[in-house]
Design a protein around this motif. Structure first.
Motif, PDB file in Angstrom:
ATOM      1  N   ASP A  21       0.941   8.441   5.677  1.00 57.42           N
ATOM      2  CA  ASP A  21       1.080   6.988   5.552  1.00 57.42           C
ATOM      3  C   ASP A  21       0.067   6.267   6.453  1.00 57.42           C
ATOM      4  O   ASP A  21      -0.550   5.282   6.048  1.00 57.42           O
ATOM      5  N   ILE A  22      -0.085   6.769   7.664  1.00 54.04           N
ATOM      6  CA  ILE A  22      -1.004   6.140   8.616  1.00 54.04           C
ATOM      7  C   ILE A  22      -2.442   6.229   8.101  1.00 54.04           C
ATOM      8  O   ILE A  22      -3.223   5.283   8.252  1.00 54.04           O
ATOM      9  N   LEU A  23      -2.802   7.333   7.468  1.00 48.62           N
ATOM     10  CA  LEU A  23      -4.137   7.438   6.859  1.00 48.62           C
ATOM     11  C   LEU A  23      -4.324   6.375   5.787  1.00 48.62           C
ATOM     12  O   LEU A  23      -5.383   5.742   5.701  1.00 48.62           O
ATOM     13  N   GLU A  24      -3.317   6.172   4.970  1.00 47.99           N
ATOM     14  CA  GLU A  24      -3.382   5.140   3.929  1.00 47.99           C
ATOM     15  C   GLU A  24      -3.502   3.758   4.558  1.00 47.99           C
ATOM     16  O   GLU A  24      -4.280   2.918   4.097  1.00 47.99           O
ATOM     17  N   VAL A  25      -2.754   3.523   5.623  1.00 50.32           N
ATOM     18  CA  VAL A  25      -2.829   2.244   6.333  1.00 50.32           C
ATOM     19  C   VAL A  25      -4.253   2.015   6.848  1.00 50.32           C
ATOM     20  O   VAL A  25      -4.806   0.928   6.691  1.00 50.32           O
ATOM     21  N   SER A  26      -4.849   3.042   7.428  1.00 51.26           N
ATOM     22  CA  SER A  26      -6.205   2.882   7.961  1.00 51.26           C
ATOM     23  C   SER A  26      -7.201   2.535   6.856  1.00 51.26           C
ATOM     24  O   SER A  26      -8.113   1.729   7.066  1.00 51.26           O
ATOM     25  N   LEU A  27      -7.007   3.083   5.662  1.00 45.01           N
ATOM     26  CA  LEU A  27      -7.895   2.764   4.538  1.00 45.01           C
ATOM     27  C   LEU A  27      -7.745   1.314   4.092  1.00 45.01           C
ATOM     28  O   LEU A  27      -8.740   0.613   3.899  1.00 45.01           O
ATOM     29  N   VAL A  28      -6.517   0.855   3.913  1.00 43.56           N
ATOM     30  CA  VAL A  28      -6.324  -0.515   3.431  1.00 43.56           C
ATOM     31  C   VAL A  28      -6.723  -1.540   4.484  1.00 43.56           C
ATOM     32  O   VAL A  28      -7.259  -2.597   4.146  1.00 43.56           O
ATOM     33  N   VAL A  29      -6.495  -1.230   5.756  1.00 40.82           N
ATOM     34  CA  VAL A  29      -6.907  -2.134   6.835  1.00 40.82           C
ATOM     35  C   VAL A  29      -8.439  -2.225   6.869  1.00 40.82           C
ATOM     36  O   VAL A  29      -9.007  -3.310   7.014  1.00 40.82           O
ATOM     37  N   SER A  30      -9.095  -1.092   6.709  1.00 41.53           N
ATOM     38  CA  SER A  30     -10.555  -1.076   6.691  1.00 41.53           C
ATOM     39  C   SER A  30     -11.107  -1.912   5.541  1.00 41.53           C
ATOM     40  O   SER A  30     -12.024  -2.715   5.724  1.00 41.53           O
ATOM     41  N   LYS A  31     -10.522  -1.746   4.367  1.00 42.78           N
ATOM     42  CA  LYS A  31     -10.982  -2.499   3.193  1.00 42.78           C
ATOM     43  C   LYS A  31     -10.740  -3.997   3.346  1.00 42.78           C
ATOM     44  O   LYS A  31     -11.593  -4.808   3.039  1.00 42.78           O
ATOM     45  N   LYS A  32      -9.559  -4.371   3.813  1.00 44.61           N
ATOM     46  CA  LYS A  32      -9.193  -5.790   3.871  1.00 44.61           C
ATOM     47  C   LYS A  32      -9.813  -6.516   5.057  1.00 44.61           C
ATOM     48  O   LYS A  32     -10.247  -7.654   4.929  1.00 44.61           O
ATOM     49  N   ALA A  48       0.810  -1.218   0.000  1.00 39.89           N
ATOM     50  CA  ALA A  48       0.000   0.000   0.000  1.00 39.89           C
ATOM     51  C   ALA A  48       0.846   1.273   0.000  1.00 39.89           C
ATOM     52  O   ALA A  48       0.462   2.272  -0.607  1.00 39.89           O
ATOM     53  N   LEU A  49       1.998   1.218   0.661  1.00 43.69           N
ATOM     54  CA  LEU A  49       2.824   2.413   0.814  1.00 43.69           C
ATOM     55  C   LEU A  49       4.044   2.419  -0.110  1.00 43.69           C
ATOM     56  O   LEU A  49       4.860   3.331  -0.045  1.00 43.69           O
ATOM     57  N   ASN A  50       4.155   1.394  -0.941  1.00 41.85           N
ATOM     58  CA  ASN A  50       5.306   1.276  -1.847  1.00 41.85           C
ATOM     59  C   ASN A  50       6.627   1.415  -1.100  1.00 41.85           C
ATOM     60  O   ASN A  50       7.525   2.143  -1.521  1.00 41.85           O
ATOM     61  N   LEU A  51       6.735   0.700   0.005  1.00 43.66           N
ATOM     62  CA  LEU A  51       7.946   0.772   0.818  1.00 43.66           C
ATOM     63  C   LEU A  51       9.073   0.012   0.136  1.00 43.66           C
ATOM     64  O   LEU A  51       8.849  -0.996  -0.524  1.00 43.66           O
ATOM     65  N   GLU A  52      10.278   0.506   0.319  1.00 42.89           N
ATOM     66  CA  GLU A  52      11.454  -0.140  -0.268  1.00 42.89           C
ATOM     67  C   GLU A  52      12.096  -1.073   0.737  1.00 42.89           C
ATOM     68  O   GLU A  52      13.302  -1.022   0.992  1.00 42.89           O
ATOM     69  N   VAL A  53      11.280  -1.933   1.302  1.00 42.14           N
ATOM     70  CA  VAL A  53      11.725  -2.936   2.262  1.00 42.14           C
ATOM     71  C   VAL A  53      10.830  -4.153   2.047  1.00 42.14           C
ATOM     72  O   VAL A  53       9.681  -4.015   1.637  1.00 42.14           O
ATOM     73  N   SER A  54      11.376  -5.331   2.294  1.00 47.97           N
ATOM     74  CA  SER A  54      10.535  -6.518   2.146  1.00 47.97           C
ATOM     75  C   SER A  54       9.757  -6.736   3.443  1.00 47.97           C
ATOM     76  O   SER A  54      10.231  -6.376   4.526  1.00 47.97           O
ATOM     77  N   PRO A  55       8.562  -7.310   3.340  1.00 50.25           N
ATOM     78  CA  PRO A  55       7.745  -7.525   4.549  1.00 50.25           C
ATOM     79  C   PRO A  55       8.486  -8.296   5.638  1.00 50.25           C
ATOM     80  O   PRO A  55       8.326  -8.002   6.820  1.00 50.25           O
ATOM     81  N   GLU A  56       9.331  -9.255   5.237  1.00 55.55           N
ATOM     82  CA  GLU A  56      10.066 -10.065   6.217  1.00 55.55           C
ATOM     83  C   GLU A  56      11.090  -9.250   6.999  1.00 55.55           C
ATOM     84  O   GLU A  56      11.523  -9.654   8.073  1.00 55.55           O
ATOM     85  N   ASP A  57      11.504  -8.114   6.439  1.00 56.43           N
ATOM     86  CA  ASP A  57      12.524  -7.288   7.094  1.00 56.43           C
ATOM     87  C   ASP A  57      11.941  -6.292   8.091  1.00 56.43           C
ATOM     88  O   ASP A  57      12.691  -5.582   8.759  1.00 56.43           O
TER      89      ASP A  57
END
Length: 89
Positions: free
Chosen positions: A46-57, A19-28
């Motif tokens: 970023d936190i606003l975007e997180v709240s949107l994707v968490v709400s949707k999923k 969702a945030l196009n982070l340059e890190v792998s989830p495992e890291d």
């Protein structure tokens, strides 16, 4: 942490990276590291975007005016715990 919690943490980490196009792998992503500032380095947008994707999923409503936001967004593990406790089955 249970296996189910570990699976959810990995799933949420992947969701954040995507969702945030982070340059890190989830495992890291350290589940105990802060999401804000020095940890993962997220900001309020970023936190606003997180709240949107968490709400949707997961069907979990995360509100900007929630007095528990500091605790909810303290770390990946804290966010995952909150999702586990509040998601729609």
């Amino acid at each position: 942490m249970t296996t189910a919690n570990n699976e959810l943490i990995r799933e949420v980490a992947g969701l954040l990276v995507e969702a945030l196009n982070l340059e890190v792998s989830p495992e890291d992503i350290d589940p105990q590291a802060p999401l804000y500032g020095d940890g993962l380095g997220l900001d309020s947008i970023d936190i606003l975007e997180v709240s949107l994707v968490v709400s949707k999923k997961y069907g979990v409503q995360l509100r900007a005016d929630d007095e528990n936001n500091e605790k909810i967004y303290a770390s990946l593990a804290a966010l995952s715990d909150y999702i586990a406790a509040h998601r729609k089955a």
